[in-house]
Design an enzyme around this catalytic site. Sequence first.
Site, PDB file in Angstrom:
ATOM      1  N   LYS A  76      13.074 -57.606 -45.029  1.00 15.63           N
ATOM      2  CA  LYS A  76      12.570 -58.313 -46.200  1.00 15.63           C
ATOM      3  C   LYS A  76      13.674 -58.470 -47.247  1.00 15.63           C
ATOM      4  O   LYS A  76      14.416 -57.525 -47.525  1.00 15.63           O
ATOM      5  CB  LYS A  76      11.382 -57.554 -46.786  1.00 15.63           C
ATOM      6  CG  LYS A  76      10.671 -58.271 -47.933  1.00 15.63           C
ATOM      7  CD  LYS A  76       9.434 -57.496 -48.363  1.00 15.63           C
ATOM      8  CE  LYS A  76       8.733 -58.146 -49.545  1.00 15.63           C
ATOM      9  NZ  LYS A  76       7.517 -57.407 -49.957  1.00 15.63           N
ATOM     10  N   SER A 151       3.956 -60.318 -51.062  1.00 10.96           N
ATOM     11  CA  SER A 151       5.324 -60.793 -51.062  1.00 10.96           C
ATOM     12  C   SER A 151       6.018 -60.670 -49.709  1.00 10.96           C
ATOM     13  O   SER A 151       7.136 -61.142 -49.531  1.00 10.96           O
ATOM     14  CB  SER A 151       6.139 -60.044 -52.124  1.00 10.96           C
ATOM     15  OG  SER A 151       6.200 -58.658 -51.839  1.00 10.96           O
ATOM     16  N   SER A 175       1.189 -56.485 -50.957  1.00 10.99           N
ATOM     17  CA  SER A 175       2.193 -57.287 -50.267  1.00 10.99           C
ATOM     18  C   SER A 175       2.347 -56.983 -48.791  1.00 10.99           C
ATOM     19  O   SER A 175       3.006 -57.736 -48.077  1.00 10.99           O
ATOM     20  CB  SER A 175       3.551 -57.121 -50.964  1.00 10.99           C
ATOM     21  OG  SER A 175       3.511 -57.658 -52.264  1.00 10.99           O
TER      22      SER A 175
END
Length: 470
Positions: A76, A151, A175
């Site tokens: 990520k 996210s 997220s």
Amino acid sequence: MQIWENDALALSTAIERGKLSAAELMRATLDRIEAVNGPINAVVSLRDGDALMAEARKADDSPRNGWLHGIPMAVKDLANVKGLTNTMGSPIFADNVSEQDDLFVTRLRAAGALIIGKTNTPEFGLGSHTYNPVHGVTRNPYDTTKSAGGSSGGAAAALACRMLSVADGSDMMGSLRNPAGWNNVYGFRPTWGTVPSEPVGDMFMHQLATSGPMALNPADLAALLDTMTGPDARQPHGKPHVFTAPMLASPVPQQRIGWLGDWGGALPLEVGINDISEAALRQMEDLGHLVEIIPAPFDADDMWESWITLRSYSVAAGSLALYEDPEKRKFLKPAAIWEIERGIAMTAMELHKASLVRSDWFRRTTDLFEQVDVLALPSAQCWPFDAEIDFPKEIAGVSMDTYHRWMQVVTPASLIGLPVVNVPIGFGENGLPAGLQLIGPRGSDGRLLQLAQDWHGATDWPNQRPPQFG
């Protein structure tokens, strides 16, 4: 079956037994990314293909050093990977090349993972819609006009499309859960402290966010969690390393599941969210578990005020230097400025009051978890929305007064660091996927994954209905 259709543990076993080479897997992974990533935009900062193939061939010629040996992974884009840009979705850091790996990335490499690039994220990870001015919008593989969530939207979409077999993510406000639900995969927010953060800055006062795994099944979730887990001597709140993967070999005992629904009417839900959630709970009853409706156990407004106070304080603490630099401030998105300005305006007593509410909620859950083993809530209050908007301005006719109010449903677990697994629960009449949060008391990570495994064995939604894309 194509190579890229296999889950991570199956690929690991094939490599260990010599039935698949790391080079073959890398070639298949790069071909899959080339075939489907364009319109989805989940994998970013992809490394040079020749260099990756050379690393894969080297892995084939090297002793096996862990279950991830030869498995391609993308990290990520909020975490540091040595030699790769860590943009955090911000123009401020568009050319920021990391000089070293973050702690969990070091652990992935030690288990044999080959890091191929990054997965997309919203700017600074703020908001549950993955778009930013550096890498653009990540789109939902089930409908590319819709959001992939966030996210960890890039990670979830990459998994759904089988560009990756397993992925990391992080979770402050859903997220690891919202994007997993919206992409028909699994996401796990572990008990806070299970996966250590970076040993930098304050390590005592900020206890809202954590890293965790995402996968196509609970077995892969558990394997990756065990790799990421373990205390770091430089940090004060680490938890003992308790392996969860072996627990999945044993069936989960009957679980008492408390359904919280719309929190006594406090949480607006789009049409169909409650219905698909309750249908999933009826399936869990068919598996032998007990489900009962739980009345709202805490004042939703009090919890929300506590959450946004502590969250703004945390965001401001991490981003204040950017805000104080006028040249950098102009690149901050409105949500970041709003959070920072709220955070720096707070008094110590406002923070204390917010933490008292958090403490009251934690004490209340100790009573709840004597009545039930697991609490259940939808993973999101709405279906995936138009990818071209920043966030939904209303749900079920109720106006959203902040950029993140539409994700209020995830705050009960986040506020007090409880473990949560998102399980995929099927598709609405609109053809879009949904998920369910299964929440347990602190330290119940393994049992939650057992319950998810029980569910997966009966449903296997990721393989039953993969996206028809590419």
